[in-house]
Write a protein that holds these residues in place. Sequence first.
Motif, short mmCIF file in Angstrom:
data_model
loop_
_atom_site.label_atom_id
_atom_site.label_comp_id
_atom_site.label_asym_id
_atom_site.label_seq_id
_atom_site.Cartn_x
_atom_site.Cartn_y
_atom_site.Cartn_z
N GLY A 141 -8.46 -6.99 3.92
CA GLY A 141 -7.67 -6.71 2.72
C GLY A 141 -6.20 -6.59 3.05
O GLY A 141 -5.79 -6.76 4.21
N GLU A 142 -5.40 -6.29 2.05
CA GLU A 142 -3.96 -6.12 2.26
C GLU A 142 -3.60 -4.67 2.56
O GLU A 142 -2.43 -4.33 2.67
N SER A 143 -4.60 -3.81 2.65
CA SER A 143 -4.42 -2.41 3.03
C SER A 143 -5.73 -1.93 3.61
O SER A 143 -6.71 -2.70 3.68
N LYS A 144 -5.80 -0.68 4.02
CA LYS A 144 -7.07 -0.12 4.45
C LYS A 144 -8.01 -0.01 3.26
O LYS A 144 -7.57 -0.05 2.10
N PRO A 145 -9.31 0.11 3.47
CA PRO A 145 -10.24 0.24 2.35
C PRO A 145 -9.86 1.39 1.42
O PRO A 145 -9.49 2.47 1.89
N HIS A 146 -9.94 1.15 0.11
CA HIS A 146 -9.57 2.18 -0.85
C HIS A 146 -10.61 3.30 -0.91
O HIS A 146 -10.28 4.44 -1.23
N SER A 147 -11.85 2.96 -0.63
CA SER A 147 -12.94 3.93 -0.77
C SER A 147 -13.74 4.02 0.51
O SER A 147 -14.32 3.02 0.98
#
Length: 269
Positions: free
Chosen positions: A124-130
Amino acid sequence: MATRRDKRNGMVYHARDRLLKRRLQEWEEECARASLPQSTTMSKCNMEAAVMSIGGGSLWYRGVATCLQQYYRNVKPPVKGFEIDFFVDGMPLYKSSRSQFWPILMKVFNVPDSPVMVVAIFCGESKPHSLEEYLRRFVEEMNDLQTNHLAIGQQLYWVCLRAIIANAPAKSFIKGVKGHTSYSACHKCTVEGQMCGHRMYFPYSTDTQERTDELFCAGKYPDHIIRPTPLSDMINCDMIMDFVLDCMHLIDKGVLAKKWTYGLTAIQR
């Protein structure tokens, strides 16, 4: 009717899935060129079905059981069970992009010659949201393996967690606790950090209490825990003792790096 924003988001998701699949294929080709055992590659996996969308990106989950069964499909394991170390970290894919991988890797500790195996990869474009979406399937599988054992051929093998290894930022993330620069960042005890200039340090004190798995899982550290993590539901996983201290941030990039800097400065003078 789909809006322009929906179409744009859909294009981003498809592009991200293609990137993850392409990276997995490139990893497989690198393994083949390095003459690694075929069981360590992903050629037998159905990548299209294995990639799922979760908050913040896409998750490809292979599984602990699949890793071991594929590796030992043509040879009998030399042990009666598997004591496993797991590794979690985030890594950028390109310098000019925010795209990143968050893999879950594993190594059988009591079989030193075994390779590092890929359990899962988040892209993804960031770490996992959840954390729930990122780790729940892994926790459920480990609970099942530790309870019911792993079948390879006609024999059952026990499986147990030995340690979870991650650097300081990644460890704070997967445990759902404050970062290593926070006042209540210590993973081992309840010491409160203090600021000295622009640096945070944790003074030694006999008055501080050691953190325990029981109190952590009960949510008794509100100044330390910021979100729940599925890892607290894993069987035989001590949320304090089973997480290895990070040598890189605590020593190599911390005290040791400062000593080298001060030493070189003194020599130049």
